[in-house]
Write a protein that holds these residues in place. Structure first.
Motif, short mmCIF file in Angstrom:
data_model
loop_
_atom_site.label_atom_id
_atom_site.label_comp_id
_atom_site.label_asym_id
_atom_site.label_seq_id
_atom_site.Cartn_x
_atom_site.Cartn_y
_atom_site.Cartn_z
N LEU A 1 0.82 -1.21 0.00
CA LEU A 1 0.00 0.00 0.00
C LEU A 1 0.85 1.26 0.00
CD1 LEU A 1 -2.99 -0.62 2.44
CD2 LEU A 1 -3.12 0.06 0.05
N ALA A 2 1.91 1.28 0.81
CA ALA A 2 2.79 2.45 0.87
C ALA A 2 3.43 2.71 -0.49
CB ALA A 2 3.86 2.25 1.94
N TYR A 3 3.87 1.65 -1.14
CA TYR A 3 4.50 1.76 -2.46
C TYR A 3 3.50 2.31 -3.47
CZ TYR A 3 6.95 0.22 -6.71
OH TYR A 3 7.57 0.17 -7.93
N LEU A 4 2.32 1.71 -3.54
CA LEU A 4 1.33 2.10 -4.55
C LEU A 4 0.79 3.51 -4.31
CD1 LEU A 4 -0.54 -1.29 -4.92
CD2 LEU A 4 0.87 -0.17 -6.66
N THR A 5 0.51 3.86 -3.06
CA THR A 5 -0.04 5.19 -2.80
C THR A 5 1.00 6.28 -3.05
OG1 THR A 5 0.39 4.94 -0.43
CG2 THR A 5 -1.84 4.43 -1.20
N ALA A 6 2.27 5.98 -2.83
CA ALA A 6 3.33 6.96 -3.10
C ALA A 6 3.53 7.16 -4.61
CB ALA A 6 4.64 6.52 -2.46
N ARG A 7 3.41 6.09 -5.37
CA ARG A 7 3.65 6.18 -6.81
C ARG A 7 2.43 6.56 -7.63
NH1 ARG A 7 7.22 3.96 -4.23
NH2 ARG A 7 9.38 3.71 -4.86
N CYS A 8 1.26 6.44 -7.04
CA CYS A 8 0.01 6.75 -7.76
C CYS A 8 -0.82 7.69 -6.89
CB CYS A 8 -0.76 5.48 -8.05
SG CYS A 8 0.16 4.20 -8.91
N PRO A 9 -0.36 8.92 -6.64
CA PRO A 9 -1.05 9.80 -5.70
C PRO A 9 -2.44 10.22 -6.15
CG PRO A 9 0.70 10.98 -6.84
CD PRO A 9 0.84 9.54 -7.21
N ASP A 10 -2.76 10.12 -7.43
CA ASP A 10 -4.09 10.51 -7.92
C ASP A 10 -5.09 9.37 -7.93
OD1 ASP A 10 -3.17 13.10 -8.29
OD2 ASP A 10 -2.52 12.70 -10.34
N VAL A 11 -4.64 8.16 -7.55
CA VAL A 11 -5.53 7.00 -7.53
C VAL A 11 -6.06 6.83 -6.11
CG1 VAL A 11 -5.67 4.49 -7.82
CG2 VAL A 11 -4.31 5.86 -9.42
N ARG A 12 -7.34 6.54 -6.01
CA ARG A 12 -7.96 6.25 -4.72
C ARG A 12 -8.00 4.73 -4.57
NH1 ARG A 12 -8.53 10.69 -1.56
NH2 ARG A 12 -9.74 9.20 -0.36
N PHE A 13 -7.20 4.20 -3.66
CA PHE A 13 -7.14 2.76 -3.43
C PHE A 13 -8.06 2.37 -2.27
CE2 PHE A 13 -2.92 3.47 -5.38
CZ PHE A 13 -3.00 2.56 -6.42
N VAL A 14 -8.68 1.19 -2.41
CA VAL A 14 -9.47 0.59 -1.35
C VAL A 14 -8.92 -0.81 -1.14
CG1 VAL A 14 -11.76 -0.26 -0.66
CG2 VAL A 14 -11.56 1.87 -1.96
N TRP A 15 -8.61 -1.17 0.10
CA TRP A 15 -8.17 -2.52 0.39
C TRP A 15 -9.41 -3.40 0.54
CZ3 TRP A 15 -3.93 -4.98 -0.36
CH2 TRP A 15 -3.82 -6.29 0.13
N ILE A 16 -9.41 -4.56 -0.12
CA ILE A 16 -10.55 -5.48 -0.08
C ILE A 16 -10.11 -6.76 0.63
CG2 ILE A 16 -12.13 -6.85 -1.50
CD1 ILE A 16 -11.56 -4.75 -3.77
N MET A 17 -10.94 -7.24 1.53
CA MET A 17 -10.65 -8.52 2.18
C MET A 17 -11.95 -9.28 2.43
SD MET A 17 -9.87 -7.72 6.22
CE MET A 17 -8.71 -6.40 6.06
N GLY A 18 -11.86 -10.59 2.46
CA GLY A 18 -12.99 -11.41 2.87
C GLY A 18 -13.19 -11.28 4.36
N ALA A 19 -14.42 -11.47 4.81
CA ALA A 19 -14.74 -11.30 6.23
C ALA A 19 -13.92 -12.22 7.12
CB ALA A 19 -16.23 -11.52 6.47
N ASP A 20 -13.53 -13.39 6.62
CA ASP A 20 -12.72 -14.30 7.42
C ASP A 20 -11.38 -13.68 7.79
OD1 ASP A 20 -12.43 -14.49 4.58
OD2 ASP A 20 -11.35 -16.37 4.76
N ASN A 21 -10.86 -12.77 6.95
CA ASN A 21 -9.59 -12.10 7.26
C ASN A 21 -9.73 -11.01 8.32
OD1 ASN A 21 -7.47 -13.30 5.59
ND2 ASN A 21 -8.81 -12.72 3.91
#
Length: 195
Positions: free
Chosen positions: A86-106
């Motif tokens: 996440l740190a890598y992607l958000t630093a390199r793509c500052p104009d992209v809004r990222f959402v982390w997705i996980m299954g409820a078991d996680n």
């Protein structure tokens, strides 16, 4: 652009993974979902983990959707931890809004992930319902710690544009399949071949 990041070993990928990705794509109004097929999960024994290329190819065959892509970006970055990706992607793509997705078991074990609180502070999180994991994960340590940042499911379409920490719990089509069960069936079939 809003992109959902759905990480995991995908060993093997199956229809429940596809349902989680498509539910998040639709309900969160995302432009894309990227499956981050991990080179190895720090919380699991990776000794018997099939090669990344095999799992990527299987995930790509399963998904077959123009807005969902299986990637090996974590291996390319040289990371295995969610926070680092996440740190890598958000630093390199500052104009992209990222959402982390996980299954409820996680969600039940999220507090064991490295820097889990910082993950929640870096990107909104969508937790997608899984059979057998509808209620108990909501009483887990991380869910309780983040409870004041929970967004009503009816407002999930705006999650990508909310300042983290923010998270929602999504309900939708579910599948009882799990990678653990599929591996168990395969091992059993190999141990007791039909005559």
């Amino acid at each position: 652009m809003a992109i959902g990041l759905y990480g995991g070993s995908f060993n093997p990928p199956h229809e429940a993974h596809r349902k989680v990705a498509l539910t998040a794509l639709k309900r969160l109004k995302l432009d894309r979902v990227w499956l981050l097929v991990t080179p190895g999960n720090p919380l699991k024994d990776n000794a018997a983990l099939p090669p990344l290329d095999e799992r990527l190819a299987a995930a790509r065959r399963l998904l077959a959707h123009p807005r969902v892509e299986a990637t090996g970006v974590e291996a390319a970055m040289g990371v295995t931890r969610t926070y680092d990706a996440l740190a890598y992607l958000t630093a390199r793509c500052p104009d992209v809004r990222f959402v982390w997705i996980m299954g409820a078991d996680n969600l039940a074990t999220f507090h064991r992930w490295g820097r889990w609180w910082e993950i929640a502070a870096r990107a909104p999180i969508a937790v997608v319902d899984r059979p057998g994991a509808t209620f108990s994960p909501l009483s887990a340590h991380a869910a309780q710690a983040l409870s004041r940042f929970r967004v009503d499911e009816g407002d999930a379409a705006g999650l990508a544009w909310m300042a983290p920490p923010a998270w929602t719990f999504l309900h939708g089509p579910r599948s009882d399949l799990s990678s653990t069960a599929l591996r168990g069936r395969k091992a059993a079939a190999q141990s007791f071949p039909s005559r």
